[in-house]
Design a protein around this motif. Structure first.
Motif, mmCIF file in Angstrom:
data_model
loop_
_atom_site.group_PDB
_atom_site.id
_atom_site.type_symbol
_atom_site.label_atom_id
_atom_site.label_comp_id
_atom_site.label_asym_id
_atom_site.label_seq_id
_atom_site.Cartn_x
_atom_site.Cartn_y
_atom_site.Cartn_z
ATOM 1 N N SER A 164 0.830 -1.208 0.000
ATOM 2 C CA SER A 164 0.000 0.000 0.000
ATOM 3 C C SER A 164 0.867 1.262 0.000
ATOM 4 O O SER A 164 0.535 2.251 -0.658
ATOM 5 N N ARG A 165 1.982 1.236 0.713
ATOM 6 C CA ARG A 165 2.853 2.422 0.735
ATOM 7 C C ARG A 165 3.600 2.576 -0.578
ATOM 8 O O ARG A 165 3.866 3.700 -1.008
ATOM 9 N N THR B 193 2.289 1.829 -3.442
ATOM 10 C CA THR B 193 1.275 2.411 -4.329
ATOM 11 C C THR B 193 1.218 3.924 -4.143
ATOM 12 O O THR B 193 1.176 4.683 -5.126
ATOM 13 N N ARG B 194 1.240 4.361 -2.900
ATOM 14 C CA ARG B 194 1.225 5.806 -2.662
ATOM 15 C C ARG B 194 2.508 6.461 -3.170
ATOM 16 O O ARG B 194 2.475 7.570 -3.699
#
Length: 423
Positions: free
Chosen positions: A163-164, A166-167
């Protein structure tokens, strides 16, 4: 003719029945000793069996295979058992193997090991026992096979990495979400789409091309990050089943993975009263994990002034300094508050593992004991909150989270600062 048990034993051992009294047990004992001695001689020297055990590298929380190779260097057939020994913190499944080896033959035995703590351990003793053909006696030899077990940190925070990342891809312009902020660099122009910030419109290019164009930005790369891990007595306090230093290591590993993908340079310092570990940019994730795996907290006070001097020597110019420590009475006399102004040219991020047990202790069940316990917990939380507020007034950003959420909170703070161009 009736035969007594004594007579049967004497006949079986070849002792004349006329021997009476104490003579027959002495004869039995002599024959037994002779048989055991012969069996001991025929068992062979266990030193002629060579045992090799390769090194093992694994991650804490997983299981691995320990391979034991036994080779018979003697000219005769040997049989017996071998025990694959390890330190007490390593659980071993099926550690004992029986063997029967001809001259020059070997056997390979695999045991499953599950260590309960990280770090580098020396392999335990390997015990070789040879048996004679009668199984009455044998010889035993204990050898320490030169084996190293390297147990890397568990790295539980890797679940937060997708998820990080992706950011991070969004921040670096590899997706449609493009932002601009202080310290970001101009990337390219593209056609305006509904929902874009009108402040990003490039009016000169719009007039020249005859269509509305907006500027896209990407965060600056090659920023310097310094992760400081407190190895003093504050890091030795246990939160749940693990010491505080484990969550600091986990947060550093997640930060290392993100910074490598972002193109930033990460330095790692582990410090108590002296510098314990220093890792400079260029190490792989495996190298970082291997060097941090042997870190253990000490009972000394952390020298924060020396930490500030080490940070200044690494980066005289602006950098992001992430300090993983605890906010308790142990950090105040160590000079953390005095060291913060010495690093005022840098962006400071203080990462603190909170203890969920304190929140549970604040609940009162009506007993006198729980009332005193709740009062102590409230006092501790208020002191931690006051110290965090003091650090914020000195210019540091403070992140407080439980150990399992602290790495994600540090990663989010890093990405927020990167998005705002404050690295």
């Amino acid at each position: 003719m009736f035969v007594t048990p004594r007579s049967a034993i004497l006949l079986a051992l070849g002792i004349p029945l006329g021997i009476a009294g104490w003579h027959w047990p002495v004869g039995v004992l002599a024959i037994t000793v002779a048989a055991c001695g012969a069996d001991w001689l025929l068992a062979g020297n266990p030193r002629l069996l060579t045992v090799t055990r390769p090194d093992v590298t694994m991650r804490l929380g997983t299981s691995a295979s320990s391979v034991l190779v036994i080779r018979n260097e003697d000219t005769r057939i040997r049989r017996g058992t071998v025990r694959n020994g390890w330190p007490p913190s390593v659980a071993v499944t099926d550690p004992v193997v029986e063997f029967r080896l001809g001259p020059g033959a070997d056997i390979r035995h695999v045991s499953t090991i599950e260590p309960s703590r990280r770090g580098t351990l020396a392999g335990g003793p390997v015990t070789v026992r040879t048996c004679g053909p009668l199984g009455l006696a044998g010889r035993q030899h204990e050898t320490h096979a030169e084996t190293t077990l390297r147990i890397l940190p568990e790295f539980q925070s890797r679940r937060f990495l997708p998820s990080r990342l992706t950011r991070l891809r969004e921040l670096t312009g590899r997706s449609l979400l493009l932002v601009s902020g202080e310290g970001t660099e101009f990337d390219s122009l593209r056609e305006y789409v509904r929902g874009d910030d009108v402040r990003a419109i490039d009016w000169r290019s719009t007039a020249r091309r005859g269509e509305t164009l907006v500027r896209t930005w990407r965060p600056e790369r090659d920023r310097r990050i310094i992760s400081v891990i407190d190895c003093g007595r504050s890091a030795a306090s246990r939160i749940g089943s693990a010491p505080r230093i484990d969550s600091s290591i986990d947060a550093t590993l997640l930060l290392a993975a993100l910074s490598q993908k972002a193109g930033d340079r990460l330095h790692v310092l582990a410090h108590d009263s002296a510098q314990r570990v220093r890792i400079d940019p260029g190490d792989t994730m495996f190298g970082v994990a291997a060097k941090l795996g042997d870190l253990t907290p000490s009972l000394t006070q952390t020298d924060w002034v020396a930490v500030a001097a080490a940070v200044r020597s690494i980066s005289p110019s602006k950098a992001l300094v992430v300090i993983s420590t605890g906010l308790d009475s142990g950090v105040i006399p160590g000079g953390l508050l005095e060291a913060i102004p010495l690093m005022n040219r840098h962006t400071l991020l203080i990462a603190v593992s909170s203890d969920p047990t304190l929140e549970h202790m604040t609940r009162v069940d009506g007993t006198v004991h729980s009332a005193y316990e709740a009062a102590a917990a409230h006092r501790t939380l208020l002191e931690e909150k006051a110290l965090a507020e003091h650090l914020r007034r000195l210019g540091a950003r403070v992140v407080i989270a439980p150990p399992d959420r602290l790495p994600a909170a540090v990663a989010d703070a890093y990405l927020d600062l990167k998005e705002a161009g404050r690295l």
